[in-house]
Design a protein around this motif. Structure first.
Motif, PDB file in Angstrom:
ATOM      1  N   ARG A 275     -17.882 -82.962  58.825  1.00 30.94           N
ATOM      2  CA  ARG A 275     -16.918 -82.613  57.776  1.00 30.94           C
ATOM      3  C   ARG A 275     -16.771 -81.111  57.572  1.00 30.94           C
ATOM      4  NH1 ARG A 275     -18.709 -87.364  53.745  1.00 30.94           N
ATOM      5  NH2 ARG A 275     -17.817 -89.060  54.945  1.00 30.94           N
ATOM      6  N   ASP A 276     -17.631 -80.322  58.212  1.00 35.39           N
ATOM      7  CA  ASP A 276     -17.512 -78.863  58.104  1.00 35.39           C
ATOM      8  C   ASP A 276     -16.303 -78.386  58.902  1.00 35.39           C
ATOM      9  OD1 ASP A 276     -19.890 -79.011  56.727  1.00 35.39           O
ATOM     10  OD2 ASP A 276     -20.993 -77.659  58.053  1.00 35.39           O
ATOM     11  N   GLY A 277     -15.598 -77.418  58.388  1.00 37.19           N
ATOM     12  CA  GLY A 277     -14.460 -76.838  59.093  1.00 37.19           C
ATOM     13  C   GLY A 277     -14.871 -75.880  60.197  1.00 37.19           C
ATOM     14  N   ARG A 278     -16.112 -75.422  60.148  1.00 37.17           N
ATOM     15  CA  ARG A 278     -16.647 -74.527  61.177  1.00 37.17           C
ATOM     16  C   ARG A 278     -17.907 -75.156  61.754  1.00 37.17           C
ATOM     17  NH1 ARG A 278     -16.025 -68.353  60.117  1.00 37.17           N
ATOM     18  NH2 ARG A 278     -17.352 -68.555  61.915  1.00 37.17           N
ATOM     19  N   ALA A 279     -18.304 -74.682  62.910  1.00 37.04           N
ATOM     20  CA  ALA A 279     -19.484 -75.239  63.577  1.00 37.04           C
ATOM     21  C   ALA A 279     -20.748 -74.434  63.286  1.00 37.04           C
ATOM     22  CB  ALA A 279     -19.241 -75.294  65.078  1.00 37.04           C
ATOM     23  N   SER A 280     -20.731 -73.619  62.259  1.00 41.04           N
ATOM     24  CA  SER A 280     -21.869 -72.742  61.969  1.00 41.04           C
ATOM     25  C   SER A 280     -23.147 -73.497  61.651  1.00 41.04           C
ATOM     26  CB  SER A 280     -21.525 -71.803  60.806  1.00 41.04           C
ATOM     27  OG  SER A 280     -20.410 -71.019  61.142  1.00 41.04           O
ATOM     28  N   ARG A 281     -23.022 -74.722  61.122  1.00 45.59           N
ATOM     29  CA  ARG A 281     -24.225 -75.500  60.818  1.00 45.59           C
ATOM     30  C   ARG A 281     -24.573 -76.474  61.943  1.00 45.59           C
ATOM     31  NH1 ARG A 281     -24.520 -77.777  54.868  1.00 45.59           N
ATOM     32  NH2 ARG A 281     -22.715 -78.982  55.521  1.00 45.59           N
ATOM     33  N   TYR A 282     -23.915 -76.374  63.070  1.00 43.87           N
ATOM     34  CA  TYR A 282     -24.290 -77.168  64.237  1.00 43.87           C
ATOM     35  C   TYR A 282     -25.505 -76.488  64.857  1.00 43.87           C
ATOM     36  CZ  TYR A 282     -19.822 -79.733  64.304  1.00 43.87           C
ATOM     37  OH  TYR A 282     -18.752 -80.534  64.014  1.00 43.87           O
ATOM     38  N   VAL A 283     -26.523 -77.266  65.161  1.00 39.98           N
ATOM     39  CA  VAL A 283     -27.743 -76.725  65.763  1.00 39.98           C
ATOM     40  C   VAL A 283     -27.933 -77.403  67.110  1.00 39.98           C
ATOM     41  CG1 VAL A 283     -30.239 -76.387  65.516  1.00 39.98           C
ATOM     42  CG2 VAL A 283     -28.771 -76.357  63.484  1.00 39.98           C
ATOM     43  N   ARG A 284     -27.751 -76.647  68.173  1.00 39.68           N
ATOM     44  CA  ARG A 284     -27.929 -77.188  69.512  1.00 39.68           C
ATOM     45  C   ARG A 284     -29.417 -77.183  69.877  1.00 39.68           C
ATOM     46  NH1 ARG A 284     -22.908 -76.908  69.714  1.00 39.68           N
ATOM     47  NH2 ARG A 284     -21.310 -75.786  70.711  1.00 39.68           N
ATOM     48  N   ASP A 285     -29.820 -78.113  70.710  1.00 41.89           N
ATOM     49  CA  ASP A 285     -31.206 -78.205  71.190  1.00 41.89           C
ATOM     50  C   ASP A 285     -32.215 -78.273  70.040  1.00 41.89           C
ATOM     51  OD1 ASP A 285     -30.544 -78.155  73.941  1.00 41.89           O
ATOM     52  OD2 ASP A 285     -30.317 -75.988  73.843  1.00 41.89           O
ATOM     53  N   VAL A 286     -32.006 -79.221  69.129  1.00 40.91           N
ATOM     54  CA  VAL A 286     -32.923 -79.384  67.998  1.00 40.91           C
ATOM     55  C   VAL A 286     -34.307 -79.758  68.528  1.00 40.91           C
ATOM     56  CG1 VAL A 286     -33.473 -80.756  65.942  1.00 40.91           C
ATOM     57  CG2 VAL A 286     -31.110 -80.039  66.376  1.00 40.91           C
ATOM     58  N   ALA A 287     -35.298 -78.966  68.150  1.00 44.62           N
ATOM     59  CA  ALA A 287     -36.682 -79.219  68.560  1.00 44.62           C
ATOM     60  C   ALA A 287     -37.551 -79.653  67.386  1.00 44.62           C
ATOM     61  CB  ALA A 287     -37.283 -77.967  69.196  1.00 44.62           C
ATOM     62  N   ARG A 288     -37.089 -79.346  66.157  1.00 38.70           N
ATOM     63  CA  ARG A 288     -37.930 -79.622  64.984  1.00 38.70           C
ATOM     64  C   ARG A 288     -37.048 -79.898  63.770  1.00 38.70           C
ATOM     65  NH1 ARG A 288     -43.286 -77.250  63.674  1.00 38.70           N
ATOM     66  NH2 ARG A 288     -43.519 -77.259  61.423  1.00 38.70           N
TER      67      ARG A 288
ATOM     68  N   ARG B 251     -13.183 -74.925  63.765  1.00 46.15           N
ATOM     69  CA  ARG B 251     -12.561 -73.719  64.292  1.00 46.15           C
ATOM     70  C   ARG B 251     -13.626 -72.672  64.550  1.00 46.15           C
ATOM     71  NH1 ARG B 251     -12.741 -72.654  59.243  1.00 46.15           N
ATOM     72  NH2 ARG B 251     -12.028 -70.908  58.074  1.00 46.15           N
ATOM     73  N   THR B 252     -13.402 -71.907  65.570  1.00 40.95           N
ATOM     74  CA  THR B 252     -14.251 -70.757  65.853  1.00 40.95           C
ATOM     75  C   THR B 252     -13.422 -69.535  65.492  1.00 40.95           C
ATOM     76  OG1 THR B 252     -13.486 -70.474  68.130  1.00 40.95           O
ATOM     77  CG2 THR B 252     -15.327 -72.004  67.777  1.00 40.95           C
ATOM     78  N   THR B 253     -13.926 -68.355  65.761  1.00 43.26           N
ATOM     79  CA  THR B 253     -13.149 -67.153  65.459  1.00 43.26           C
ATOM     80  C   THR B 253     -11.900 -67.066  66.329  1.00 43.26           C
ATOM     81  OG1 THR B 253     -14.555 -65.908  66.965  1.00 43.26           O
ATOM     82  CG2 THR B 253     -15.101 -65.805  64.619  1.00 43.26           C
ATOM     83  N   ARG B 254     -11.895 -67.787  67.440  1.00 48.08           N
ATOM     84  CA  ARG B 254     -10.765 -67.687  68.372  1.00 48.08           C
ATOM     85  C   ARG B 254      -9.866 -68.913  68.447  1.00 48.08           C
ATOM     86  NH1 ARG B 254     -15.073 -66.278  71.973  1.00 48.08           N
ATOM     87  NH2 ARG B 254     -15.585 -64.125  71.586  1.00 48.08           N
ATOM     88  N   VAL B 255     -10.431 -70.102  68.281  1.00 50.33           N
ATOM     89  CA  VAL B 255      -9.666 -71.305  68.601  1.00 50.33           C
ATOM     90  C   VAL B 255     -10.159 -72.508  67.794  1.00 50.33           C
ATOM     91  CG1 VAL B 255     -11.179 -71.990  70.515  1.00 50.33           C
ATOM     92  CG2 VAL B 255      -8.777 -72.607  70.592  1.00 50.33           C
ATOM     93  N   ARG B 256      -9.297 -73.518  67.679  1.00 53.08           N
ATOM     94  CA  ARG B 256      -9.689 -74.789  67.073  1.00 53.08           C
ATOM     95  C   ARG B 256     -10.155 -75.690  68.209  1.00 53.08           C
ATOM     96  NH1 ARG B 256      -9.855 -76.547  62.886  1.00 53.08           N
ATOM     97  NH2 ARG B 256      -8.416 -76.705  61.236  1.00 53.08           N
TER      98      ARG B 256
END
Length: 158
Positions: free
Chosen positions: A134-147, A49-54
């Motif tokens: 398994r996280d309920g939020r995407a806060s630990r998703y890291v886009r464009d991982v370089a390192r 879920r984000t602040t606005r939508v699932r």
């Protein structure tokens, strides 16, 4: 003339599809997203879920633990469960960083099922995205991982 202690060796800059794995490991590794994609597992649906939508998305990639298992942790001989003193920091091209403990990543312990997604909703990514399904939020998703930096935590500190 020898190099000065503490000054890191210069690296060739990464291309837009490469990821550097570095830190307290047996050998550094640079891989391309396309090479990682060749080993991707079956697609999985992730919800958060984000602040606005699932949201629900289909991702495909390789478990982070499998990727990091290739470089080998620089463990100390005779230390009990030494791998549990390591952390993994995933950094994106825009500077966003997320830290995971080794115990979270290792399937024998926390098994958070973190993966480096090479495809998002069927689209091949330029660089992978760290996904924690398994996280309920995407806060630990890291886009464009370089390192990906693996570091021993707490050594030499009091």
């Amino acid at each position: 003339m020898s190099s000065f202690a503490g000054i890191p060796t210069q690296r060739t800059p990464l291309s837009e599809d490469q990821v550097l794995v570095t830190g307290d490991i047996n050998h550094e590794w640079v891989f391309r997203t396309s090479h990682l994609d060749a080993h991707a597992r079956d697609p999985v649906n992730v919800q958060y879920r984000t602040t606005r939508v699932r949201e629900v998305h289909q991702v495909q990639g390789v478990p982070l633990h499998d990727v990091l298992g290739r470089v080998g942790l620089r463990t100390s001989e005779g230390s009990k469960m030494d791998e549990l003193s390591f952390v993994v920091v995933a950094s994106s091209t825009d500077g966003y960083r997320v830290l995971l403990s080794w115990a979270e990543v290792d399937p024998e312990f926390g098994a958070c099922s973190a993966l480096l997604a090479t495809r998002y909703n069927g689209r091949l990514l330029t660089r992978p995205t760290l996904v924690t399904p398994r996280d309920g939020r995407a806060s630990r998703y890291v886009r464009d991982v370089a390192r990906l930096e693996i570091t021993r935590f707490g050594v030499g500190r009091s």
